[in-house]
Scaffold this motif. Structure first.
Motif, short mmCIF file in Angstrom:
data_model
loop_
_atom_site.label_atom_id
_atom_site.label_comp_id
_atom_site.label_asym_id
_atom_site.label_seq_id
_atom_site.Cartn_x
_atom_site.Cartn_y
_atom_site.Cartn_z
N VAL A 86 -50.92 6.50 -7.44
CA VAL A 86 -52.02 6.96 -6.56
C VAL A 86 -53.21 6.56 -7.24
O VAL A 86 -53.59 7.13 -8.37
CB VAL A 86 -51.85 8.46 -6.09
CG1 VAL A 86 -53.01 8.62 -5.06
CG2 VAL A 86 -50.44 8.60 -5.57
N PHE A 87 -54.17 5.74 -6.60
CA PHE A 87 -55.42 5.41 -7.16
C PHE A 87 -56.56 5.72 -6.12
O PHE A 87 -56.26 5.76 -4.84
CB PHE A 87 -55.45 3.86 -7.40
CG PHE A 87 -54.65 3.41 -8.44
CD1 PHE A 87 -54.94 3.49 -9.94
CD2 PHE A 87 -53.42 3.07 -8.02
CE1 PHE A 87 -54.12 3.16 -10.82
CE2 PHE A 87 -52.55 2.51 -9.18
CZ PHE A 87 -52.79 2.61 -10.56
N VAL A 146 -62.35 2.11 -9.75
CA VAL A 146 -61.10 2.62 -9.68
C VAL A 146 -60.66 3.95 -10.70
O VAL A 146 -60.97 3.77 -12.03
CB VAL A 146 -59.98 1.41 -10.20
CG1 VAL A 146 -58.50 1.92 -10.06
CG2 VAL A 146 -60.11 0.34 -9.14
N ALA A 147 -60.27 4.75 -10.39
CA ALA A 147 -59.62 6.05 -11.01
C ALA A 147 -58.25 6.30 -10.53
O ALA A 147 -57.74 6.41 -9.18
CB ALA A 147 -60.46 7.17 -10.57
N LYS A 148 -57.35 6.56 -11.61
CA LYS A 148 -56.03 7.06 -11.28
C LYS A 148 -55.96 8.34 -11.05
O LYS A 148 -56.50 9.19 -11.84
CB LYS A 148 -55.00 6.12 -12.31
CG LYS A 148 -53.55 6.52 -11.88
CD LYS A 148 -52.56 5.98 -12.90
CE LYS A 148 -51.40 6.22 -12.51
NZ LYS A 148 -50.37 5.52 -13.33
N LEU A 173 -48.26 2.07 -13.43
CA LEU A 173 -49.20 1.05 -13.27
C LEU A 173 -50.46 1.78 -13.72
O LEU A 173 -50.78 3.13 -13.71
CB LEU A 173 -49.31 0.80 -11.73
CG LEU A 173 -48.05 0.25 -11.08
CD1 LEU A 173 -48.45 -0.24 -9.56
CD2 LEU A 173 -47.80 -1.19 -11.88
N ASP A 174 -51.49 0.82 -14.08
CA ASP A 174 -52.79 1.42 -14.24
C ASP A 174 -53.72 0.82 -13.62
O ASP A 174 -53.48 -0.17 -12.61
CB ASP A 174 -53.16 1.31 -15.87
CG ASP A 174 -53.17 -0.19 -16.37
OD1 ASP A 174 -52.99 -0.96 -15.36
OD2 ASP A 174 -53.29 -0.41 -17.55
N LEU A 225 -54.09 -2.49 -10.30
CA LEU A 225 -54.68 -2.55 -9.05
C LEU A 225 -55.72 -3.77 -8.89
O LEU A 225 -55.83 -4.36 -7.85
CB LEU A 225 -55.35 -1.11 -8.91
CG LEU A 225 -56.07 -1.16 -7.41
CD1 LEU A 225 -54.68 -1.18 -6.38
CD2 LEU A 225 -56.53 0.15 -7.48
N ARG A 226 -56.57 -3.77 -9.98
CA ARG A 226 -57.47 -4.88 -9.88
C ARG A 226 -56.86 -6.24 -9.55
O ARG A 226 -57.31 -7.12 -8.93
CB ARG A 226 -58.08 -4.81 -11.24
CG ARG A 226 -59.47 -5.98 -11.38
CD ARG A 226 -59.86 -6.03 -12.73
NE ARG A 226 -60.68 -7.03 -13.13
CZ ARG A 226 -60.66 -8.16 -13.87
NH1 ARG A 226 -59.46 -8.22 -14.42
NH2 ARG A 226 -61.36 -9.16 -13.97
N LYS A 227 -55.41 -6.66 -10.52
CA LYS A 227 -54.88 -7.88 -10.16
C LYS A 227 -54.59 -7.87 -8.84
O LYS A 227 -54.63 -8.88 -8.19
CB LYS A 227 -53.77 -7.93 -11.19
CG LYS A 227 -54.09 -8.31 -12.43
CD LYS A 227 -52.74 -8.43 -13.31
CE LYS A 227 -52.76 -7.64 -14.49
NZ LYS A 227 -51.55 -7.79 -15.26
#
Length: 140
Positions: free
Chosen positions: A101-102, A117-119, A126-127, A131-133
């Protein structure tokens, strides 16, 4: 209208820019909602599903389907909660593998869109870079 979540994490994992206007990034995020892919993993087929929610009333998140059309209801900045679920598909049953969850904040900066972005939590494989990719891939 700004759609900001008042409990957005103060500690950001990743800050980056997308070379796209705010409205285009909103459209990319909307297209990513409720999508899934199936990939072959070490244990068999793995279904990867993405669910996106948007901040509503500063205190909660709302499913994107409940706020269509998105471009007419959001301006300047928006906070999203992105849930990436992985499920192992076996002939007998479906087994949850992981859930990531981000929190994502996008801010209109003219020709570019600033993203934060913060997880949520430490669980999942995932990190913020993953999510950026995904975001860059969806917007290009």
């Amino acid at each position: 209208m700004r759609r900001i979540y008042h409990r957005f994490p103060q500690s950001i994992d990743l800050d980056f820019e997308l070379a796209r206007p705010f409205r285009e990034v909103l459209a990319c995020i909307a297209r990513m909602h409720d999508t899934h892919t199936t990939v072959r993993g070490a244990d068999g087929l793995v279904k990867e599903r993405m669910l996106v929610q948007i901040a509503d009333g500063r205190t909660q998140f709302l499913d994107l389907n409940d706020l269509a059309p998105l471009a007419e209801k959001v301006a300047e900045a928006a906070d999203f909660r992105i849930d990436l679920q992985r499920t192992l598909l076996t002939p007998e049953k479906r087994l949850p593998v992981s859930e990531n969850v981000f929190f994502l904040r996008i801010v209109d900066k003219g020709a570019v869109t600033e993203c934060y972005v913060a997880k949520e939590g430490r669980l999942g494989d995932l990190d913020a870079m993953d999510l950026r990719k995904m975001l860059k891939g969806a917007c290009e």
